[in-house]
Design an enzyme around this catalytic site. Structure first.
Site, PDB file in Angstrom:
ATOM      1  N   CYS A  60     -50.682 -35.469 -13.419  1.00 31.76           N
ATOM      2  CA  CYS A  60     -49.418 -36.088 -13.028  1.00 31.76           C
ATOM      3  C   CYS A  60     -49.667 -37.349 -12.219  1.00 31.76           C
ATOM      4  O   CYS A  60     -50.559 -37.401 -11.385  1.00 31.76           O
ATOM      5  CB  CYS A  60     -48.602 -35.091 -12.216  1.00 31.76           C
ATOM      6  SG  CYS A  60     -47.093 -35.769 -11.538  1.00 31.76           S
TER       7      CYS A  60
ATOM      8  N   ASP B 246     -38.619 -55.198   7.321  1.00 36.63           N
ATOM      9  CA  ASP B 246     -39.066 -54.032   6.536  1.00 36.63           C
ATOM     10  C   ASP B 246     -39.219 -54.471   5.078  1.00 36.63           C
ATOM     11  O   ASP B 246     -38.461 -54.049   4.209  1.00 36.63           O
ATOM     12  CB  ASP B 246     -38.033 -52.899   6.677  1.00 36.63           C
ATOM     13  CG  ASP B 246     -38.447 -51.616   5.950  1.00 36.63           C
ATOM     14  OD1 ASP B 246     -39.586 -51.545   5.449  1.00 36.63           O
ATOM     15  OD2 ASP B 246     -37.622 -50.689   5.882  1.00 36.63           O
TER      16      ASP B 246
ATOM     17  N   GLU C  96     -30.448 -59.069   3.093  1.00 33.12           N
ATOM     18  CA  GLU C  96     -30.977 -58.273   1.982  1.00 33.12           C
ATOM     19  C   GLU C  96     -30.649 -58.962   0.664  1.00 33.12           C
ATOM     20  O   GLU C  96     -29.563 -59.506   0.491  1.00 33.12           O
ATOM     21  CB  GLU C  96     -30.357 -56.864   2.068  1.00 33.12           C
ATOM     22  CG  GLU C  96     -30.349 -56.047   0.796  1.00 33.12           C
ATOM     23  CD  GLU C  96     -31.739 -55.657   0.294  1.00 33.12           C
ATOM     24  OE1 GLU C  96     -32.599 -55.281   1.121  1.00 33.12           O
ATOM     25  OE2 GLU C  96     -31.949 -55.748  -0.922  1.00 33.12           O
TER      26      GLU C  96
ATOM     27  N   CYS D 116     -48.918 -37.365  -7.563  1.00 38.35           N
ATOM     28  CA  CYS D 116     -49.795 -37.056  -6.424  1.00 38.35           C
ATOM     29  C   CYS D 116     -51.206 -37.568  -6.681  1.00 38.35           C
ATOM     30  O   CYS D 116     -51.691 -37.491  -7.799  1.00 38.35           O
ATOM     31  CB  CYS D 116     -49.882 -35.544  -6.206  1.00 38.35           C
ATOM     32  SG  CYS D 116     -48.385 -34.819  -5.550  1.00 38.35           S
TER      33      CYS D 116
ATOM     34  N   CYS E  78     -44.765 -50.948   4.181  1.00 39.07           N
ATOM     35  CA  CYS E  78     -45.226 -49.900   3.267  1.00 39.07           C
ATOM     36  C   CYS E  78     -46.567 -50.274   2.652  1.00 39.07           C
ATOM     37  O   CYS E  78     -47.043 -49.604   1.745  1.00 39.07           O
ATOM     38  CB  CYS E  78     -44.183 -49.641   2.187  1.00 39.07           C
ATOM     39  SG  CYS E  78     -43.679 -51.131   1.326  1.00 39.07           S
TER      40      CYS E  78
HETATM   41  N1  SAH Z   1     -34.896 -50.837   5.626  1.00 36.61           N
HETATM   42  C1  SAH Z   1     -34.282 -50.608   4.350  1.00 36.61           C
HETATM   43  C2  SAH Z   1     -35.234 -50.631   3.162  1.00 36.61           C
HETATM   44  C3  SAH Z   1     -36.154 -51.735   3.044  1.00 36.61           C
HETATM   45  S1  SAH Z   1     -37.041 -51.711   1.522  1.00 36.61           S
HETATM   46  C4  SAH Z   1     -33.610 -49.267   4.317  1.00 36.61           C
HETATM   47  O1  SAH Z   1     -34.117 -48.315   4.897  1.00 36.61           O
HETATM   48  O2  SAH Z   1     -32.607 -49.135   3.655  1.00 36.61           O
HETATM   49  C5  SAH Z   1     -37.195 -53.443   1.256  1.00 36.61           C
HETATM   50  C6  SAH Z   1     -35.902 -54.122   0.916  1.00 36.61           C
HETATM   51  O3  SAH Z   1     -36.159 -55.511   0.795  1.00 36.61           O
HETATM   52  C7  SAH Z   1     -35.295 -53.687  -0.408  1.00 36.61           C
HETATM   53  O4  SAH Z   1     -33.973 -53.258  -0.169  1.00 36.61           O
HETATM   54  C8  SAH Z   1     -35.328 -54.962  -1.269  1.00 36.61           C
HETATM   55  O5  SAH Z   1     -34.198 -55.080  -2.120  1.00 36.61           O
HETATM   56  C9  SAH Z   1     -35.330 -56.053  -0.235  1.00 36.61           C
HETATM   57  N2  SAH Z   1     -35.915 -57.355  -0.596  1.00 36.61           N
HETATM   58  C10 SAH Z   1     -36.929 -57.602  -1.443  1.00 36.61           C
HETATM   59  N3  SAH Z   1     -37.261 -58.906  -1.422  1.00 36.61           N
HETATM   60  C11 SAH Z   1     -36.424 -59.504  -0.539  1.00 36.61           C
HETATM   61  C12 SAH Z   1     -36.285 -60.844  -0.065  1.00 36.61           C
HETATM   62  N4  SAH Z   1     -37.055 -61.822  -0.507  1.00 36.61           N
HETATM   63  N5  SAH Z   1     -35.333 -61.091   0.867  1.00 36.61           N
HETATM   64  C13 SAH Z   1     -34.550 -60.097   1.337  1.00 36.61           C
HETATM   65  N6  SAH Z   1     -34.642 -58.815   0.919  1.00 36.61           N
HETATM   66  C14 SAH Z   1     -35.570 -58.517  -0.002  1.00 36.61           C
END
Ligand code: SAH
Length: 489
Positions: free
Chosen positions: A79, A417, A368, A82, A444
């Site tokens: 799979c 993030d 976002e 994991c 991440c």
């Molecule tokens: N903190 C958020 C998740 C972040 S994941 C939560 O918990 O809901 C990373 C996010 O960045 C995603 O939602 C993605 O759509 C966004 N993203 C990706 N590239 C981006 C960019 N260039 N500018 C702004 N947002 C972006």
């Protein structure tokens, strides 16, 4: 010694690669062997030879590592979900702690003693199985033509029949068996990727852990389900099921969900709550002190402050809610808010972090790229009675510089993030110009985190704290939070 394809080698695994694969060395030549664990002596078959290293396939474990355990899932090797289920959980945490640390040293060019001083122990899970609140199971047929539900084998699109994933919720099995029973009884076909024919493509199952509400969404290559009422009748009696829907996806693509969703029964969304926790201070040196155990979360104290979310089949929502509470509580504690601050939350998604920040700040601005996520963020703010959060749709690297140039926006604290590729240079540059007191970086991918922290530290910030959080036990992934403080010169 030169290696070539199909050579059989015996090697001791002495290290682990980025995705948790085993690494063994013979006369300085590195072999990357998936499913081989640190401490194993294995027999492996050379598959692909590069200049200084080769990929090999695990044939036999000759001497098992002392960290090897009996995996819960019989399909853990085939799979794609994991990577390190056979490694003891404690060793998994150590691997992830070291992965972050090594990236900070190698890519971020931070000194090792400095990292040892500021790095806190990784936050693991007490129960590292059945943590996922969402799963998408492909539906297909086996060689004999029987209907199956399961998982894609790693890097392929062949389906392994398995309705009992060790990472998912226990209701998955019952629901999948019922979907298959319904399909058999009413002669409903499974989608075939090669021909583009057949009806049922995927089953999406999501559960709100705090409410117990479950959503079942069938992704189909067509407009409607035959024997729809019978289908509803079979599924709705499973404990927790609150929403049954279909998603229409007639495209020949790898994208799972189609954009059109139709609720067949129950609610359009399920609810869940995320609770903020207070984080007690832990001494940093236990992260590197070999005698102390990797910390297991007992310093997180529930605050009673909760944000509620409504989740549709298409909404983005963190898949490990137990660890999400801890990760975001860490981010909030690193932000050090007192109620007077203006905060920018970049890459804010559906505003999960923003809405927590808003409770302790004067004003929060989220940015976002996905418009639907921003709609969700605004709704979530309203539903929770939060009126000091405002959201912008657009790329962080465009929205932030533009607002800074035109309106001279200001921040006391910036939280980011970003996705795996990290922050755009232009975004980092503007953050530095805005000179916030603190920057909290949630990541991440610790490699791009290390790269971006170097830029921020060269630009006038000092790294104060770093901490890993294990959002994805049994996989090679790890989430990290870092706290930076402006150095006043
Ligand atoms: N903190 C958020 C998740 C972040 S994941 C939560 O918990 O809901 C990373 C996010 O960045 C995603 O939602 C993605 O759509 C966004 N993203 C990706 N590239 C981006 C960019 N260039 N500018 C702004 N947002 C972006």
């Amino acid at each position: 010694m030169e290696y070539k394809k199909n050579d059989i080698v015996t090697v001791e695994i002495t290290d682990m690669g980025h995705d948790g694969e085993g690494i063994g060395k013979i006369d300085g030549f590195a072999l990357f062997i998936k499913d081989a664990l640190i401490g194993d002596v294995v027999e492996a078959k050379v598959m692909k030879v590069m200049k200084n290293y080769a990929f090999a396939r695990l044939e036999k474990v000759l001497t098992p590592s002392s960290f090897r355990i009996k995996p819960k899932c019989a399909y853990h090797r085939q799979c794609g979900g994991c990577q390190i289920q056979a490694l003891s959980y404690e060793k998994q945490l150590e691997f992830k702690q070291n992965k972050i640390k090594n990236n900070l040293i190698r890519i971020g060019k931070f000194e090792e003693p400095f990292i040892d001083q500021i790095m806190e122990p990784i936050v693991g899970m007490e129960e590292p199985y059945h943590y996922r609140n969402k799963a998408q199971f492909p539906i297909g047929t086996d060689k004999e033509g029987n209907l199956i539900a399961g998982f894609y084998a790693g890097r392929t699109h062949s389906i392994i029949a398995n309705t009992d994933c060790a990472l998912g919720v226990e209701e998955n099995k019952e629901i999948l068996e019922l979907v298959l029973a319904y399909m058999r009884q009413y002669h409903v076909s499974a989608y075939n990727e090669t021909t583009g024919r057949g009806l049922v493509r995927h089953v999406l199952i999501r559960k709100g852990f705090t409410t117990g509400e479950i959503m079942v969404c069938l992704v189909i290559n067509g407009k409607s389900l035959p024997a729809e009422l019978e289908f509803i009748h079979m599924i709705k009696n499973v404990t927790g099921v609150a929403s049954i829907s279909i998603s229409v996806n007639k495209e020949r693509t790898n994208v799972i969900m189609g954009n059109e969703i139709r609720t067949l029964w129950g609610k359009d969304t399920i609810a869940d709550e995320i609770q903020m926790h207070y984080v007690k201070d832990v001494p940093c040196d236990c992260a590197t002190n070999k005698d102390s155990k990797v910390d297991m979360q007992n310093e997180f104290v529930a605050s009673g402050r909760k944000i509620s979310y409504h989740i549709s089949p298409l909404s983005f929502y963190q898949v490990n809610p137990v660890q999400t509470e801890k990760l975001y509580s860490m981010a909030l504690s690193y932000a050090g808010l007192t109620g007077t601050e203006t905060v920018w939350d970049l890459y804010c998604g559906i505003g999960t972090i923003s809405l927590f920040l808003a409770q302790d700040a004067k004003m929060v601005y989220g940015v976002e790229i996905v418009e639907q996520a921003i709609c969700d963020a605004r709704e979530n703010a309203k539903r929770n009675g939060i009126d000091n959060a405002q959201f912008y749709v657009g790329k962080a690297e465009e929205v932030l510089p533009e607002l800074y140039e035109k309106e001279g926006i200001y921040a006391d604290v910036i939280v980011v993030d970003p996705p795996r590729k990290g922050c755009d240079e232009k975004c980092l540059e503007t953050m530095l110009k805005m000179k916030p007191e603190r920057i909290v970086y949630v990541s991440c991918d610790s490699a791009t985190l290390a790269r971006d922290l170097r830029v921020l530290c060269d630009g006038g910030y000092e790294l104060k704290k770093v901490r890993g959080c294990d959002m994805f036990p049994m996989t090679g992934h790890v989430e990290t939070v870092a706290c930076l403080q402006r150095v006043d010169m």
